[in-house]
Design a protein around this motif. Structure first.
Motif, PDB file in Angstrom:
ATOM      1  N   LEU A 145       0.768  -1.231  -0.088  1.00  0.00           N
ATOM      2  CA  LEU A 145       0.141   0.120  -0.113  1.00  0.00           C
ATOM      3  C   LEU A 145       0.699   1.236   0.066  1.00  0.00           C
ATOM      4  CD1 LEU A 145      -2.831  -1.046   2.671  1.00  0.00           C
ATOM      5  CD2 LEU A 145      -2.665  -1.521   0.208  1.00  0.00           C
TER       6      LEU A 145
ATOM      7  N   GLY B  94      -9.984  -5.756  -2.385  1.00  0.00           N
ATOM      8  CA  GLY B  94      -9.363  -4.301  -2.856  1.00  0.00           C
ATOM      9  C   GLY B  94      -8.382  -4.291  -3.348  1.00  0.00           C
ATOM     10  N   GLU B  95      -7.894  -3.264  -4.151  1.00  0.00           N
ATOM     11  CA  GLU B  95      -6.558  -2.945  -4.769  1.00  0.00           C
ATOM     12  C   GLU B  95      -5.886  -2.123  -4.244  1.00  0.00           C
ATOM     13  OE1 GLU B  95      -5.640  -5.063  -6.935  1.00  0.00           O
ATOM     14  OE2 GLU B  95      -7.503  -6.255  -7.383  1.00  0.00           O
TER      15      GLU B  95
ATOM     16  N   ILE C  91      -6.744   2.311  -1.882  1.00  0.00           N
ATOM     17  CA  ILE C  91      -6.223   2.694  -0.776  1.00  0.00           C
ATOM     18  C   ILE C  91      -5.236   4.209  -1.055  1.00  0.00           C
ATOM     19  CG2 ILE C  91      -4.871   2.579   1.397  1.00  0.00           C
ATOM     20  CD1 ILE C  91      -7.299   0.544   1.192  1.00  0.00           C
TER      21      ILE C  91
ATOM     22  N   ILE D 291      -7.088  -6.169   0.957  1.00  0.00           N
ATOM     23  CA  ILE D 291      -6.409  -5.587  -0.091  1.00  0.00           C
ATOM     24  C   ILE D 291      -5.325  -6.284  -0.590  1.00  0.00           C
ATOM     25  CG2 ILE D 291      -5.447  -3.374  -0.842  1.00  0.00           C
ATOM     26  CD1 ILE D 291      -7.719  -2.837   0.360  1.00  0.00           C
TER      27      ILE D 291
ATOM     28  N   PRO E 205      -8.667  -0.387   5.781  1.00  0.00           N
ATOM     29  CA  PRO E 205      -8.664  -1.179   4.750  1.00  0.00           C
ATOM     30  C   PRO E 205      -9.439  -2.461   5.064  1.00  0.00           C
ATOM     31  CG  PRO E 205      -6.634  -0.556   4.922  1.00  0.00           C
ATOM     32  CD  PRO E 205      -7.413  -0.166   6.344  1.00  0.00           C
TER      33      PRO E 205
END
Length: 247
Positions: A15, A212-213, A217, A186, A183
């Motif tokens: 991230l 999620g990708e 974020i 992810i 998050p």
């Protein structure tokens, strides 16, 4: 956010790396940090060794690392507009197996790192009359899951959520905004580190039925960095993880 200066901890992978790239692409100045010096240098080079970036290796739980990040930002770019406290560790372990060493490790990296780095940055934001801090928590603080025992890291992340609200209260009148991104699952190297071989197998935890990708974020961080009327909030970037369940 063009020409604004952003410090991002834990920026060599996952991230943090994606967030650094996102801000750099939009003309922000970025100071990147990681405790792994070789990974950090490789990440910096993989981003093209941009002129609007610098990097500082060091353990974020040690105050001298925060001081060096501040010095580098001011020397190279003259301001500190945003701090993203992304550095952190996370791993499951049954409650009855957790020992003091486990607790100290999570609290030092996750909470102490966020705490002391913010302490080093806020005085300069006060001088500037503005600033934004973005902390990284987790939806698991508000949505516990049986079968994923993680009391040790979650207590440190829960403290970060509380710290966000209190800092927002203490420094709101000085135009310093403090928010948390929480998050869901992810796609990042974290899954492999905690033994999840197929992160997509966890898609069902989210109402959107996907994970999620990292870029999502980064998008949230960029929004919070520039959203001037949002403070003290926890923004769940989790595809409905905390809202409900699919059956």
């Amino acid at each position: 956010m063009k020409n604004k200066t952003v410090i991002i901890t834990g920026a060599s992978t996952g991230l943090g790396k994606e967030t650094a790239q996102y801000f750099l692409e939009r003309g922000s100045n970025v100071i990147m940090n990681s405790s792994n010096a070789s990974n950090l240098e490789m990440t910096f080079q993989s981003l093209g060794s941009p002129a609007n970036a610098a990097y500082v290796a060091g353990d974020i739980s040690k105050r001298e690392t925060g001081k060096k990040l501040v010095e580098t930002a001011l020397e190279k770019f003259g301001s500190i507009d945003v701090l993203i406290n992304n550095a952190g560790i996370f791993a499951p372990k049954p409650f009855l197996d957790v020992n003091e060493t486990d607790l100290e490790r999570f609290w030092k990296v996750n909470l102490l790192g966020t705490y002391v780095t913010s302490q080093e940055v806020i005085p300069h934001m006060l001088e500037q009359g503005r600033g934004a801090i973005i902390n990284i928590g987790t939806v698991l603080v508000d949505h516990a899951i049986d079968g994923f025992p993680a009391t040790a890291p979650l207590t440190s992340k829960g403290a970060i959520h509380a710290l966000t609200r209190q800092l927002a209260a203490e420094f709101g009148k000085q135009n310093i905004r403090v928010n948390t991104i929480a998050p869901g699952i992810i796609r990042s190297p974290l899954q492999g580190k905690i033994g999840v071989e197929d992160a997509d197998s966890l898609a069902g935890l989210h109402l959107l039925n996907r994970i999620g990708e990292a870029r999502e974020i980064a998008e949230a961080a960029y929004y919070l960095a520039s959203a001037e009327f949002i403070t003290g909030e926890t923004i769940n970037v989790a595809g409905g993880h905390t809202v409900g369940h699919a059956i």
